[in-house]
Design a protein around this motif. Sequence first.
Motif, PDB file in Angstrom:
ATOM      1  N   TYR A 120       0.848  -1.193   0.000  1.00  0.00           N
ATOM      2  CA  TYR A 120       0.000   0.000   0.000  1.00  0.00           C
ATOM      3  C   TYR A 120       0.887   1.247   0.000  1.00  0.00           C
ATOM      4  O   TYR A 120       1.651   1.473   0.948  1.00  0.00           O
ATOM      5  CB  TYR A 120      -0.929   0.041   1.203  1.00  0.00           C
ATOM      6  N   PHE A 121       0.792   2.014  -1.066  1.00  0.00           N
ATOM      7  CA  PHE A 121       1.579   3.232  -1.197  1.00  0.00           C
ATOM      8  C   PHE A 121       0.695   4.344  -1.757  1.00  0.00           C
ATOM      9  O   PHE A 121      -0.146   4.095  -2.631  1.00  0.00           O
ATOM     10  CB  PHE A 121       2.769   3.020  -2.143  1.00  0.00           C
ATOM     11  N   ILE A 122       0.891   5.539  -1.271  1.00  0.00           N
ATOM     12  CA  ILE A 122       0.142   6.688  -1.787  1.00  0.00           C
ATOM     13  C   ILE A 122       0.706   7.055  -3.156  1.00  0.00           C
ATOM     14  O   ILE A 122       1.807   6.619  -3.509  1.00  0.00           O
ATOM     15  CB  ILE A 122       0.212   7.876  -0.808  1.00  0.00           C
ATOM     16  N   PRO A 123      -0.037   7.851  -3.948  1.00  0.00           N
ATOM     17  CA  PRO A 123       0.406   8.161  -5.321  1.00  0.00           C
ATOM     18  C   PRO A 123       1.820   8.707  -5.414  1.00  0.00           C
ATOM     19  O   PRO A 123       2.583   8.314  -6.306  1.00  0.00           O
ATOM     20  CB  PRO A 123      -0.625   9.195  -5.771  1.00  0.00           C
ATOM     21  N   GLN A 124       2.217   9.595  -4.505  1.00  0.00           N
ATOM     22  CA  GLN A 124       3.565  10.156  -4.565  1.00  0.00           C
ATOM     23  C   GLN A 124       4.622   9.077  -4.338  1.00  0.00           C
ATOM     24  O   GLN A 124       5.692   9.093  -4.959  1.00  0.00           O
ATOM     25  CB  GLN A 124       3.731  11.266  -3.518  1.00  0.00           C
ATOM     26  N   GLU A 125       4.318   8.124  -3.462  1.00  0.00           N
ATOM     27  CA  GLU A 125       5.248   7.027  -3.219  1.00  0.00           C
ATOM     28  C   GLU A 125       5.322   6.102  -4.428  1.00  0.00           C
ATOM     29  O   GLU A 125       6.401   5.611  -4.786  1.00  0.00           O
ATOM     30  CB  GLU A 125       4.819   6.246  -1.977  1.00  0.00           C
ATOM     31  N   MET A 126       4.191   5.878  -5.081  1.00  0.00           N
ATOM     32  CA  MET A 126       4.182   5.032  -6.266  1.00  0.00           C
ATOM     33  C   MET A 126       5.008   5.655  -7.389  1.00  0.00           C
ATOM     34  O   MET A 126       5.652   4.940  -8.169  1.00  0.00           O
ATOM     35  CB  MET A 126       2.748   4.788  -6.738  1.00  0.00           C
ATOM     36  N   GLU A 139       7.909   3.598  -9.201  1.00  0.00           N
ATOM     37  CA  GLU A 139       7.953   3.431 -10.654  1.00  0.00           C
ATOM     38  C   GLU A 139       9.266   3.944 -11.229  1.00  0.00           C
ATOM     39  O   GLU A 139       9.779   3.412 -12.212  1.00  0.00           O
ATOM     40  CB  GLU A 139       6.754   4.156 -11.286  1.00  0.00           C
ATOM     41  N   ARG A 140       9.835   4.971 -10.599  1.00  0.00           N
ATOM     42  CA  ARG A 140      11.147   5.460 -11.015  1.00  0.00           C
ATOM     43  C   ARG A 140      12.206   4.403 -10.718  1.00  0.00           C
ATOM     44  O   ARG A 140      13.116   4.172 -11.514  1.00  0.00           O
ATOM     45  CB  ARG A 140      11.465   6.774 -10.293  1.00  0.00           C
ATOM     46  N   LEU A 141      12.089   3.740  -9.573  1.00  0.00           N
ATOM     47  CA  LEU A 141      13.000   2.645  -9.249  1.00  0.00           C
ATOM     48  C   LEU A 141      12.900   1.539 -10.304  1.00  0.00           C
ATOM     49  O   LEU A 141      13.914   0.969 -10.727  1.00  0.00           O
ATOM     50  CB  LEU A 141      12.683   2.063  -7.872  1.00  0.00           C
TER      51      LEU A 141
END
Length: 209
Positions: free
Chosen positions: A48-54, A58-60
């Motif tokens: 579970y991750f908020i949009p900013q964390e996602m 995704e960059r990773l």
Amino acid sequence: MNYTLSDSISYRIYGEFTVLLDHAAGRVMRMNRSAGLLITRLDKGDDYFIPQEMEFIERLADLGLAHRVEDPEQQTVQSGVPRNAAREGGESVMDQLKAYAKNSLIPLSCQMELTYACGLRCRHCYLRSETSDASKELSLHEISAFLDMLGEMGGLQLVFTGGDPLFRRDFMQIFEYARARRFAVQLLTAGTDVTDGQLERMAALGLDA
């Protein structure tokens, strides 16, 4: 969409910064503490991750440091960065880390002699007079407990040697445990007892050297 951290990654959080090693591409990266905490959550299976964390995850994934759970072949995709160039770019990060570890009394690097056993009898070897009595060696449980403690203290770089560590029947269990704890593992071996299966497994999990 679920992601997981690549098997070829080692990392540790030190104070307000994080050091990440990408063994597949030979990169050394420095990130902030928040990035390290997010990577830790990802490593532990948090989904579970908020949009900013996602966006960060995704960059990773774009960098080959994470992959989608339903797409496991992405796990071993390399970034295409030349290994030597990546190492050169990361030297300053490692220099900073070594200085920080010295000032903070952190056991950054550790060399473990896993066994006296070896297939060779080299005259110059300082262990050549020792026996290969397994009763004198640490057990898998003792080694695992030590690695837990070392990781909690900030240990990152781990060298397995001996004798020849590959002569331990449980060596792959030790190696896999060390990689699961995200140590950067190096191996000193004569290579006389290694199998293709072991090499493939170590490469897949990220052998540093």
